[in-house]
Design an enzyme around this catalytic site. Structure first.
Site, PDB file in Angstrom:
ATOM      1  N   LYS A  80       0.921  -1.083   0.148  1.00  0.00           N
ATOM      2  CA  LYS A  80      -0.083   0.062   0.149  1.00  0.00           C
ATOM      3  C   LYS A  80       0.990   1.259  -0.039  1.00  0.00           C
ATOM      4  CE  LYS A  80      -0.680   0.245   4.857  1.00  0.00           C
ATOM      5  NZ  LYS A  80      -0.153   1.590   5.191  1.00  0.00           N
ATOM      6  N   ASP A  81       2.200   1.218   0.494  1.00  0.00           N
ATOM      7  CA  ASP A  81       2.799   2.370   0.568  1.00  0.00           C
ATOM      8  C   ASP A  81       3.669   2.562  -1.086  1.00  0.00           C
ATOM      9  OD1 ASP A  81       2.543   2.633   3.074  1.00  0.00           O
ATOM     10  OD2 ASP A  81       4.248   1.382   3.585  1.00  0.00           O
ATOM     11  N   ARG A 126      -7.219   8.965   4.110  1.00  0.00           N
ATOM     12  CA  ARG A 126      -8.201   8.071   3.650  1.00  0.00           C
ATOM     13  C   ARG A 126      -8.839   7.758   4.943  1.00  0.00           C
ATOM     14  NH1 ARG A 126      -8.471   2.818   4.732  1.00  0.00           N
ATOM     15  NH2 ARG A 126      -6.231   2.772   5.374  1.00  0.00           N
ATOM     16  N   ARG A 127      -8.092   7.147   5.850  1.00  0.00           N
ATOM     17  CA  ARG A 127      -8.849   6.852   7.238  1.00  0.00           C
ATOM     18  C   ARG A 127      -9.543   8.036   7.823  1.00  0.00           C
ATOM     19  NH1 ARG A 127      -3.374   3.750   9.060  1.00  0.00           N
ATOM     20  NH2 ARG A 127      -3.972   1.663   8.124  1.00  0.00           N
ATOM     21  N   ARG A 144       1.969  10.186  13.105  1.00  0.00           N
ATOM     22  CA  ARG A 144       2.996   9.698  12.305  1.00  0.00           C
ATOM     23  C   ARG A 144       3.860   8.910  12.864  1.00  0.00           C
ATOM     24  NH1 ARG A 144       4.886  12.482   8.104  1.00  0.00           N
ATOM     25  NH2 ARG A 144       6.213  10.287   8.215  1.00  0.00           N
ATOM     26  N   ARG A 150       3.743   5.139  17.134  1.00  0.00           N
ATOM     27  CA  ARG A 150       2.354   5.576  16.873  1.00  0.00           C
ATOM     28  C   ARG A 150       1.647   4.921  18.086  1.00  0.00           C
ATOM     29  NH1 ARG A 150       0.065   3.680  11.835  1.00  0.00           N
ATOM     30  NH2 ARG A 150       1.962   2.642  11.326  1.00  0.00           N
ATOM     31  N   CYS A 235      -0.338   8.162  -3.081  1.00  0.00           N
ATOM     32  CA  CYS A 235      -0.464   7.100  -2.152  1.00  0.00           C
ATOM     33  C   CYS A 235      -1.343   7.866  -1.022  1.00  0.00           C
ATOM     34  CB  CYS A 235       0.898   6.707  -1.586  1.00  0.00           C
ATOM     35  SG  CYS A 235       1.504   5.500  -2.760  1.00  0.00           S
TER      36      CYS A 235
END
Length: 307
Positions: A80-81, A126-127, A144, A150, A235
């Site tokens: 996904k990155d 997105r989240r 981040r 995190r 992304c």
């Protein structure tokens, strides 16, 4: 010919877990390997949201350069990155079998705040957009750093919770008991999948790594990334996509969405097609969203993310 395959990776705990997983699979096939860890700009620069850094592929750029310069032979990434367009000379060598695709909310033992005002944290547009779409009165703070960082920030702050990819926490045994599966949240394209890239002219390495490829995951992630690429979202854009194969009736299911940054606008598409139609599924789904009004929203997003 036999050579040591040098595996490039970021140096976070999760990235190293992924690299060691690939290393073991290659070793089991009889190949010699070595892990070379490097630090990426995405790990070093923690005081700015990703989209403010002005480039896509921030977590992959350093490894791309190392591979092009001949310092490593392959690189292992959370798929996904990875930008949908790979650098010249670098190609997709294998997609490993997918893990959990869900996002989860890690909370502090009490989730009453879901029914009132609350504050959660996430560094993902997105989240954030999907959370605000569902909980418009909530605040979403930027979060981040690598997974461990995190998790610590969540403990140190008075936030009600933070959103994580389930797969990342599960892989390094950090998934706590206080979590909720966000099964309503559409994941990032290729979430839960690991990608191995290599130089396109390295036949020895491509032959070795190709044996790790999982076809069903490769097809599903291709559809999701085609959707992302057709929308022309980097992304960091608020875009979600998930594709799943249904073995019972030999069909491919797809769900994708584009959101405004504040979550107030949502363009969604859901399709099920015969498996033989999978190659253009992401493309046609994205075109449908663009024609519904998504094209104008994409223009607005580009303008907002440049500021």
């Amino acid at each position: 010919m036999s050579k040591v395959i040098r595996i490039g990776t970021r140096d976070s705990e999760l990235a190293l877990w992924q690299a060691h997983t690939v290393q073991k699979k290659l070793n089991d096939l009889g190949y010699k390997t070595e892990i070379i860890a490097v630090k990426s700009d995405g790990d070093i620069i923690l005081d700015k949201p990703l989209y403010e850094l002005g480039i896509t592929g921030i977590f992959t750029k350093t490894l791309d350069v190392a591979m092009i310069n001949g310092k490593v032979d392959i690189a292992v990434h959370s798929m996904k990155d990875v930008p949908t367009a790979l650098p010249q000379g670098i190609i997709q060598a294998a997609v490993l079998e997918r893990a959990n695709t869900l996002d989860i909310l890690v909370h502090k033992g009490n989730f009453d705040f879901l029914n009132e005002n609350g504050t959660i944290a996430s560094g993902s547009l997105r989240r954030k957009a999907q959370w605000l779409n569902k909980y418009p009165t909530h605040l979403v703070e930027d979060l981040r750093g690598n997974v461990n960082t995190r998790m610590q920030k969540l403990k140190d702050n008075n936030w009600n919770g933070a959103i994580f990819a389930a797969a990342g926490l599960e892989r390094i045994n950090l998934k706590p008991s206080e979590f909720i599966d966000l099964d309503w949240m559409i994941p990032a394209p290729a979430q839960g999948a690991m990608l191995v890239v290599a130089m396109q002219d390295d036949e020895y390495v491509l032959d070795a790594v190709g044996q790790l490829n999982h076809l069903e995951t490769e097809i599903a992630t291709y559809i999701e990334r085609q959707f992302l690429r057709t929308l022309e979202g980097g992304c960091t854009a608020p875009i979600g996509a998930i594709a799943k194969y249904n073995e019972k009736d030999d069909t491919m299911y797809f769900k994708g969405a584009l959101f405004s940054l504040d979550g107030k606008q949502k363009f969604e598409v859901e399709k099920t097609v015969p498996l033989i139609e999978w190659k253009k599924l992401g493309f046609f789904a994205a075109k449908e969203i663009l024609e519904k009004g998504g094209a104008q929203l994409m223009e607005e997003l580009r303008s907002q993310l440049k500021k």
